[in-house]
Design a protein around this motif. Structure first.
Motif, PDB file in Angstrom:
ATOM      1  N   UNK A   1      81.667  20.631  32.486  1.00 61.02           N
ATOM      2  CA  UNK A   1      82.703  21.642  32.269  1.00 61.02           C
ATOM      3  C   UNK A   1      82.182  22.659  31.265  1.00 61.02           C
ATOM      4  N   UNK A   2      82.846  23.805  31.205  1.00 65.33           N
ATOM      5  CA  UNK A   2      82.538  24.771  30.162  1.00 65.33           C
ATOM      6  C   UNK A   2      83.834  25.379  29.668  1.00 65.33           C
ATOM      7  N   UNK A   3      83.799  25.826  28.383  1.00 62.74           N
ATOM      8  CA  UNK A   3      85.013  26.266  27.702  1.00 62.74           C
ATOM      9  C   UNK A   3      84.787  27.642  27.085  1.00 62.74           C
ATOM     10  N   UNK A   4      85.671  28.567  27.365  1.00 62.00           N
ATOM     11  CA  UNK A   4      85.617  29.920  26.832  1.00 62.00           C
ATOM     12  C   UNK A   4      86.279  29.917  25.457  1.00 62.00           C
ATOM     13  N   UNK A   5      85.474  30.017  24.401  1.00 64.98           N
ATOM     14  CA  UNK A   5      86.022  29.948  23.043  1.00 64.98           C
ATOM     15  C   UNK A   5      85.762  31.246  22.291  1.00 64.98           C
ATOM     16  N   UNK A   6      86.084  32.345  22.939  1.00 65.60           N
ATOM     17  CA  UNK A   6      85.976  33.643  22.285  1.00 65.60           C
ATOM     18  C   UNK A   6      84.609  34.266  22.467  1.00 65.60           C
ATOM     19  N   UNK A   7      83.834  34.321  21.392  1.00 66.46           N
ATOM     20  CA  UNK A   7      82.513  34.946  21.447  1.00 66.46           C
ATOM     21  C   UNK A   7      81.457  34.015  22.032  1.00 66.46           C
ATOM     22  N   UNK A   8      81.825  32.776  22.253  1.00 61.74           N
ATOM     23  CA  UNK A   8      80.865  31.780  22.747  1.00 61.74           C
ATOM     24  C   UNK A   8      81.439  31.021  23.939  1.00 61.74           C
ATOM     25  N   UNK A   9      80.535  30.400  24.663  1.00 63.00           N
ATOM     26  CA  UNK A   9      80.917  29.507  25.762  1.00 63.00           C
ATOM     27  C   UNK A   9      80.318  28.146  25.455  1.00 63.00           C
ATOM     28  N   UNK A  10      81.162  27.138  25.361  1.00 61.36           N
ATOM     29  CA  UNK A  10      80.661  25.781  25.144  1.00 61.36           C
ATOM     30  C   UNK A  10      80.481  25.096  26.483  1.00 61.36           C
ATOM     31  N   UNK A  11      79.305  24.544  26.704  1.00 59.12           N
ATOM     32  CA  UNK A  11      78.958  23.917  27.978  1.00 59.12           C
ATOM     33  C   UNK A  11      78.720  22.431  27.747  1.00 59.12           C
ATOM     34  N   UNK A  12      79.338  21.613  28.601  1.00 64.57           N
ATOM     35  CA  UNK A  12      79.162  20.158  28.523  1.00 64.57           C
ATOM     36  C   UNK A  12      78.749  19.657  29.898  1.00 64.57           C
ATOM     37  N   UNK A  13      77.556  19.142  29.991  1.00 61.51           N
ATOM     38  CA  UNK A  13      77.052  18.637  31.265  1.00 61.51           C
ATOM     39  C   UNK A  13      76.549  17.219  31.065  1.00 61.51           C
ATOM     40  N   UNK A  14      76.423  16.491  32.166  1.00 60.61           N
ATOM     41  CA  UNK A  14      75.966  15.114  32.080  1.00 60.61           C
ATOM     42  C   UNK A  14      75.348  14.680  33.399  1.00 60.61           C
ATOM     43  N   UNK A  15      74.422  13.745  33.299  1.00 61.14           N
ATOM     44  CA  UNK A  15      73.914  13.013  34.451  1.00 61.14           C
ATOM     45  C   UNK A  15      74.573  11.641  34.438  1.00 61.14           C
ATOM     46  N   UNK A  16      74.989  11.167  35.613  1.00 57.70           N
ATOM     47  CA  UNK A  16      75.598   9.841  35.690  1.00 57.70           C
ATOM     48  C   UNK A  16      75.082   9.131  36.928  1.00 57.70           C
ATOM     49  N   UNK A  17      74.571   7.905  36.749  1.00 55.54           N
ATOM     50  CA  UNK A  17      74.047   7.175  37.897  1.00 55.54           C
ATOM     51  C   UNK A  17      75.135   6.311  38.525  1.00 55.54           C
ATOM     52  N   UNK A  18      74.798   5.564  39.568  1.00 58.95           N
ATOM     53  CA  UNK A  18      75.804   4.815  40.323  1.00 58.95           C
ATOM     54  C   UNK A  18      76.422   3.690  39.504  1.00 58.95           C
ATOM     55  N   UNK A  19      75.726   3.243  38.456  1.00 58.84           N
ATOM     56  CA  UNK A  19      76.273   2.185  37.609  1.00 58.84           C
ATOM     57  C   UNK A  19      77.243   2.729  36.572  1.00 58.84           C
ATOM     58  N   UNK A  20      77.287   4.065  36.432  1.00 55.17           N
ATOM     59  CA  UNK A  20      78.151   4.686  35.441  1.00 55.17           C
ATOM     60  C   UNK A  20      77.428   5.074  34.170  1.00 55.17           C
ATOM     61  N   UNK A  21      76.150   4.752  34.053  1.00 53.17           N
ATOM     62  CA  UNK A  21      75.383   5.145  32.856  1.00 53.17           C
ATOM     63  C   UNK A  21      75.331   6.665  32.781  1.00 53.17           C
ATOM     64  N   UNK A  22      75.622   7.207  31.592  1.00 55.05           N
ATOM     65  CA  UNK A  22      75.777   8.649  31.442  1.00 55.05           C
ATOM     66  C   UNK A  22      74.834   9.205  30.380  1.00 55.05           C
TER      67      UNK A  22
END
Length: 505
Positions: free
Chosen positions: A304-325
């Protein structure tokens, strides 16, 4: 827009001043005692009204009877209340910072309760959630806490949940209390609080892509397949152009780091794909995005990403079939986005506020949850219910036109009621249910599929235009009223789910 075969509470607002991100200050509740006490009073007032009278009446509410038969549910002598934690992926700050709001509310609830109700202590709730995550109960219930609690015989009568939203640099928080049949019994009025924030250094878009790719690739040394699950705007489910662009750049950078020039092995990059064979027996756990089409060495890339005014916060992840992130969080200067649209053209997030309920109910596409398609591509809608349920679905197109998907005139020619069998995958389109293709056409934008699962056939209790007797567009504004219409139905247990569909060129 969809082309058929020949066409196809009152809730509290909490405003946090200043930029808020994953590093937000964790003392949100320390100076807001009066606010939390007022919120607690409002919630407790609603919970008091739902209490069953202690009289020996022979007339039992049918919804409670359904819960007793289906889940072996028996109301405790004292109402048990739990405050559910925030999902870190859906809040504009760290989970720890968000939980401080719950702590403030919880303390006020205990003070104002005066011994009337039993509140589940946080340690007990944490252990309960850990158990449901380890056993896959939450995945089985489509990450729906109320359904997971009911399916696993957890005797909780009322669930209080908060929602945090970011708008114009401020965060609004909503709290509502829901009882075991999925009805909102209490909600708070708007409040404003102050909180601190910790600044996070922003970088250029190019550097963010490189840093994220390196962190993710280093954390997944066994990576041999990358499945693209989408990067969505805040909690809207939408995938505007900026999210799609960042995903494309990030996937390309990860592939460059993972390709082996010595052996000639290259990373396989593909869109997320779900099984589309209808009638197949499937567990809810198998429908979690990270498990769809997955195998050892295959990872889902999403965020996901979040519009916080002058900046954009980005949160990404890899997740495998076991749920490990493997997660990564960073910020870029908003100017680096250039003219690329950051926000979706329409805000459909409020239409998803009531999603959830006591019935385990999965709604996804052949590209998982909240998918993105290009013009001309076809979509398959996939539905699973944990117990036999009557299902009603509606489609809101980008131009504001809404139609009913299930039931529909063609459905009624073949079937007598919109009852879906439990534990199997139901696909739309289908010859008996909806014999049209979901082909993406103009206009582009964010569209929404809204579905309701009920404990009985409520067709005759619905307004005439919601009974599926016509494929004509629904009256203007009908989609906005669906939740209130369905949740006002008597003697009925209800769950609802939404699917945001992004259509682009």
């Amino acid at each position: 827009m969809i082309r058929k075969g020949f066409f196809l509470g009152g809730i509290a607002a909490l405003v946090i001043c200043g930029a808020v991100g994953a590093g937000s200050s964790a003392r949100a509740g320390s100076d807001n005692g009066d606010i939390y006490r007022a919120m607690a009073v409002e919630l407790i007032a609603g919970i008091k009204q739902m209490e069953q009278p202690a009289t020996g009446s022979d007339k039992i509410d049918q919804a409670l009877l359904y819960l007793q038969k289906a889940y072996d549910y028996v109301r405790n002598k004292r109402v048990r209340v739990a405050v559910w934690p925030f999902n870190g992926a859906d809040v504009p700050m760290s989970s720890e910072a968000a939980e401080d709001f719950n702590e403030g509310l919880y303390a006020a609830l205990l003070t104002e309760n005066a011994g009337r109700f039993d509140f589940v202590v946080r340690s007990e709730l944490t252990a309960l959630i850990d158990d449901m995550e380890q056993t896959g109960a939450l995945d089985e219930a489509a990450e729906n806490p109320l359904a997971a609690l009911m399916e696993n015989a957890r005797k909780i009568d009322v669930l209080i949940r908060g929602r945090l939203r970011l708008k114009d640099g401020k965060v609004s928080l909503t709290y509502k209390a829901v009882n075991v049949d999925g009805r909102v019994i209490a909600a708070t009025s708007p409040r404003i609080v102050q909180t601190g924030a910790i600044e996070r250094k922003s970088v250029t878009l190019v550097r963010a892509v490189k840093e994220a790719a390196r962190a993710l690739a280093d954390g997944a040394p066994d990576l041999n397949e990358l499945r693209l699950g989408g990067i969505r705007f805040q909690d809207s489910g939408a995938q505007p152009a900026f999210g799609r662009r960042f995903l494309e750049l990030l996937a390309s950078e990860i592939a460059g780091l993972s390709n082996d020039v010595v052996t000639g092995q290259t990373l396989k990059v593909t869109n997320l794909r779900a099984p589309i064979a209808r009638g197949v027996s499937v567990t809810g756990k198998e429908l979690a995005d990270h498990k769809l089409g997955g195998k050892p060495g295959s990872y889902l890339l999403s965020g996901t990403y979040w519009d916080i005014g002058d900046e954009i916060e980005i949160r990404v992840a890899l997740r495998d079939v076991s749920g490990r992130t493997i997660p990564w969080v960073g910020r870029i200067d908003r100017r680096d986005a250039g003219t690329t649209p950051i926000r979706p053209a329409s805000n459909l997030a409020p239409l998803r506020d009531e999603d959830g309920g006591p019935l385990a109910f999965h709604l996804l596409s052949d590209r998982g949850r909240d998918p993105a398609y290009r013009l001309g591509e076809k979509m398959n809608l996939l539905i699973r219910v944990g117990r036999p349920a009557w299902v009603y679905c509606f489609y809101l197109q980008a131009d504001g036109t809404a139609i009913q998907l299930l039931p529909n005139p063609h459905f009624w020619k073949n079937l007598t009621e919109p009852l879906l069998a439990a534990g199997v995958l139901h696909r739309v389109p289908g010859e008996a249910t909806f014999p049209f293709d979901f082909v993406m056409t103009e206009p582009v934008g964010t569209e929404l599929i809204k579905c309701f699962a009920t404990s009985r056939d409520v067709t005759d209790n619905l307004p005439a235009h919601l009974r599926g007797r016509s494929l004509s567009p629904l009256p203007k504004g009908a989609i906005a009223n669906l939740s209130s219409i369905f949740r006002a139905l008597p003697d009925t247990t209800i769950s609802e789910q939404s699917l945001a569909v992004t259509v682009s060129r």
